[in-house]
Design an enzyme around this catalytic site. Structure first.
Site, short mmCIF file in Angstrom:
data_model
loop_
_atom_site.label_atom_id
_atom_site.label_comp_id
_atom_site.label_asym_id
_atom_site.label_seq_id
_atom_site.Cartn_x
_atom_site.Cartn_y
_atom_site.Cartn_z
N ASP A 291 0.87 -1.27 -0.07
CA ASP A 291 0.07 0.01 0.11
C ASP A 291 0.91 1.12 0.02
OD1 ASP A 291 -2.33 1.57 -0.01
OD2 ASP A 291 -3.15 0.78 1.74
C1 NOJ Z 1 -4.00 4.07 0.08
C2 NOJ Z 1 -5.17 2.97 0.21
O1 NOJ Z 1 -5.20 2.42 1.37
C3 NOJ Z 1 -5.12 2.25 -0.89
O2 NOJ Z 1 -6.42 1.37 -0.77
C4 NOJ Z 1 -5.01 2.67 -2.26
O3 NOJ Z 1 -4.98 2.03 -3.35
C5 NOJ Z 1 -3.75 3.34 -2.35
N1 NOJ Z 1 -3.56 4.46 -1.38
C6 NOJ Z 1 -3.41 4.03 -3.78
O4 NOJ Z 1 -4.19 5.12 -3.65
#
Ligand code: NOJ
Length: 767
Positions: A291
């Site tokens: 993430d």
């Molecule tokens: C953080 C989020 O937790 C995740 O779900 C998302 O896809 C990413 N950022 C990218 O934006």
């Protein structure tokens, strides 16, 4: 161009052209050979480049990083980046791709990812809302439209679906998934994956999906985003992993790991989860992306000393691609050279990246998704709007529609020629229905409810006044609201008098309130889940001015509606319903569509019950014996106010004659459970018929009931339909004390009904 380079290019182009139908094992074998041949050409730096993802500057979906746009462009040209997120539009993706194709040695195309969560520009209901439709075909369809639009703008890969089982209404990200049930998250997740990926990932209108967040993110303690998770291995396997197993079985192309730790180990470096369970146990060959910054965040977790150490833990733990931490870029080369990380681990990660790119057809044509003509003609079309409207109305849940004593009927559906006052801060709001995670939706592009009502009935029957505003919108037009907190109006009640005046003169008042679009979503956890005080005070006054009040809710999480359900006769849950929200709600209000939505998550009586979910354990003290010494609360009922699976219709259904084809079965045998469902009202309607099962005694304690199947069907007024479910090992097995999935012989109970509060009737035995 030197000779070596041209040989490489030819080789890669040849490889690309030879890939066609990639789903058969013969071709998978071919792909593997081609991947191996590319891998052999790569230097360690080039491999690390493929494992690195950076954010572009067309959107921002995490804390801003420190690498400038100019530096990123240089990195692209130097082969230091294998993937980008948040680069959107055919033109921008083409430009970035060009930097790679024209400057890097091996010309391995970039893959572009983006959070296409509930639509790209045509926005569908937020996932939690759409899950209330219980219509898997529809969810597959809306995901396929999202894929079509996103791919037309150069996107190859969506970071969706989120299949985190979410039981806590305080957690802002409940809006992003399918609610509290593992089975339901599995089937909805698979429908969405099929919608995004289609049958052929290399087709130009499909995109790679991403099952996220692996794992446990929805169990954040106290509903606080990014918080620690502390669950045992049995809970992990029985409640959290089933949707991920279903996603892996459905060939989801990618997984994303998670920000949280589980019992002391950050998910990003969780070897048991990512290697033992997913990659080795389930034989899944896709790509695991971290993430946003989650590798670097292991320093703050107190798990890694620095970025190099974090990179080491992440790759060993199974993270193939580093999103926005720069940890692999900073430390991986040395780690390999110092033999702290084996080249095999790096190669395995790079192969997974190359496999994704191959399957998308990018080696064949790196620019094929960056198509200006398609971007012009295939996005936000009238046909897509139609589906958004259909998805919208099917996602609405009628929570309450009591008979009004003085006219002996209920308020909904509204009758023609009634004088309608429409009030409330969200009534005329064209932005909130788009919800959070709205990708490329234009701000304020949704059909507001006021507009929807104007489209539905004669203007002389409508009056409108906004009433007090509950959010102070200080952000200038176009500024990304994703990252900044909202400011709430605490005291300015101007607008109240005008609204009350029109309310008191109307036959029916429609008051529209709930949560702003940015009150749920990432980082939007709340300790208070009631409608905010200013709105509630206003609602009380409206109710006094005219009891014929319909409360239309727009929100992204379950709310505590205790006061409302006591005092308002009619309540309609409309979530954040997307581009066509106003028209879809009007369809339901005026009876053009008979509501059929059912809650995918429990609505509590009080925030103090959270996390609240229907499939709890019985405990040793489940019943009240007129003492306080049982499992419950002294100041509240322990049940949900509106339970999982609940939703009313303008007609009603009677369930009768539950039958089992047999009362015993073997572990691998089957029995049939059936029931008669009769539409006893005076309107045709759809019903979601739900099957719940309880395993009475187990080697581990089992939930009081679990959803194991459902069917949504249209039943005409007066008609009776027999609905049956086959009961096999699939519905009865669980992750037992022996750490295997198995059916344990013994007694089971089963029920079929319209929500999770039904009593389980039929008993059967597994031998
Ligand atoms: C953080 C989020 O937790 C995740 O779900 C998302 O896809 C990413 N950022 C990218 O934006």
């Amino acid at each position: 161009m030197n000779k070596i380079n041209s040989v490489f290019i030819c080789l890669i182009i040849l490889i690309g052209y030879s890939i066609q139908a990639q789903n058969s094992s013969k071709n998978d074998h071919k792909i593997e050979k081609e991947i191996d041949s590319i891998l052999k050409l790569m230097t360690l730096e080039e491999k690390i480049g493929q494992m690195t993802m950076y954010n572009g500057s067309w959107d921002l979906t995490g804390p801003p990083g420190t690498v400038s746009a100019k530096d990123k462009f240089e990195k692209l040209k130097n082969g230091k980046i294998g993937a980008m997120l948040n680069v959107t539009s055919a033109e921008a993706t083409r430009e970035a791709q060009k930097a790679v194709m024209e400057h890097t040695r091996l010309k391995i195309p970039l893959v572009f990812g983006y959070d296409v969560i509930h639509g790209y520009k045509t926005i569908f209901p937020i996932p939690l809302g759409e899950s209330a439709s219980w219509d898997l075909e529809l969810m597959e369809k809306s995901a396929s439209i999202a894929a079509k639009e996103a791919s037309a703008a150069g996107i190859h890969w969506t970071f969706a679906p989120m299949i985190d089982v979410s039981r806590d209404a305080r957690w802002g990200r409940v809006m992003e998934g399918a609610g509290e049930d593992p089975y339901y998250n599995s089937v909805v997740g698979v429908a969405r994956i099929k919608g995004f990926q289609g049958d052929d990932l290399s087709a130009s209108h499909t995109i790679a999906a991403c099952a996220k967040h692996f794992a446990g993110y929805g169990f954040a303690e106290a509903g606080k985003d990014y918080n620690s998770v502390d669950i045992g291995v049995y809970e992990l396997h029985n409640s959290i992993l089933p949707p991920f197993k279903a996603a892996a079985d459905a060939n989801v192309a990618t997984f994303m790991n998670a920000f949280n730790e589980i019992d002391g180990i950050p998910a990003t470096a969780h070897k048991y989860l990512q290697r033992d369970v997913l990659k080795d146990g389930w034989n899944w060959e896709g790509l695991m992306v971290s993430d946003w910054g989650s590798i670097g965040e292991m320093i703050a977790h107190g798990y890694a000393r620095d970025k190099t150490h974090a990179g080491e833990l992440a790759i060993k733990g199974g993270s193939d691609m580093d999103m926005e931490s720069s940890a692999y870029e900073i430390g991986l080369k040395n780690l390999v050279e110092e033999n702290k990380v084996s080249m095999d681990l790096v190669d395995d990660a790079v192969k997974r990246v190359l496999r994704l790119k191959m399957k998308l057809g990018l080696f064949k044509d790196p620019y094929k998704y960056s198509n200006l003509d398609r971007e012009e003609s295939e996005i936000y079309t009238a046909a897509h709007q139609e589906i958004a409207r259909e998805a919208g109305r099917k996602s609405i849940v009628l929570l309450k529609n009591d008979t009004i004593l003085n006219n002996n009927s209920s308020l909904l559906p509204l009758k023609p020629n009634q004088k309608i006052a429409i009030i409330g801060d969200l009534a005329d709001d064209k932005d909130t229905p788009l919800g959070n995670w709205r990708a490329k939706a234009e701000r304020k592009s949704a059909v507001s409810l006021l507009e929807g009502i104007k489209n539905a009935i004669a203007p002389e029957n409508i009056t409108f006044a906004q009433g007090p505003a509950f959010v102070i919108d200080e952000l200038e037009e176009g500024k990304r609201q994703f990252l900044w907190p909202l400011k709430f109006n605490e005291s300015d009640t101007s607008g109240t008098a005008d609204a009350l005046k029109i309310a008191s003169h109307a036959d029916v008042v429609i008051v529209v309130m709930g949560e702003n679009a940015y009150q749920t979503g990432e980082g939007r956890s709340q300790v208070d889940i009631q409608i905010n005080k200013l709105q509630k005070d206003f609602l009380k006054k409206v109710r006094k001015a005219n009891p014929n009040t319909v409360l239309v809710l727009m929100n992204g999480r379950p709310l505590d509606l205790s006061w409302e359900s006591e005092n308002i006769s009619t309540i309609l849950e409309t979530w954040h319903l997307g581009s066509q929200a106003g028209n879809a709600i009007a369809d339901v209000l005026f009876g053009k569509y008979n509501p059929s939505g059912k809650l995918p998550i429990s609505f509590p009586r009080s925030v103090g019950q959270e996390p609240l979910f229907y499939n709890q354990k019985n405990t040793g003290r489940p019943y009240s014996q007129n003492t306080v010494t049982f499992s419950g609360y002294t100041d509240s009922e322990k049940t949900a106010l509106y339970p999982f699976g609940f939703g009313l219709s303008y007609t009603s259904f009677k369930y009768d004659k539950l039958k089992l084809s047999d009362t015993t079965m073997t572990k691998n045998g089957k029995i049939l459970a059936s029931i008669e469902v009769t539409n006893i009202g005076d309107k045709d309607g759809e019903e979601v018929v739900q099957l719940y099962i309880r395993d009475l005694i187990g080697s581990l304690t089992r939930p009081v009931k679990e959803l194991k199947g459902f069917k949504k069907l249209m039943i005409k007024k007066g008609e009776t339909k027999t609905v049956s479910f086959e009961i096999t090992k699939d519905q009865l097995e669980f992750y037992t004390v022996d750490k295997i999935w198995d059916v344990e012989p013994g007694n089971f109970q089963l029920g079929i009904g319209g929500d999770s509060q039904i009593k389980l009737g039929a008993k059967f035995q597994v031998n």
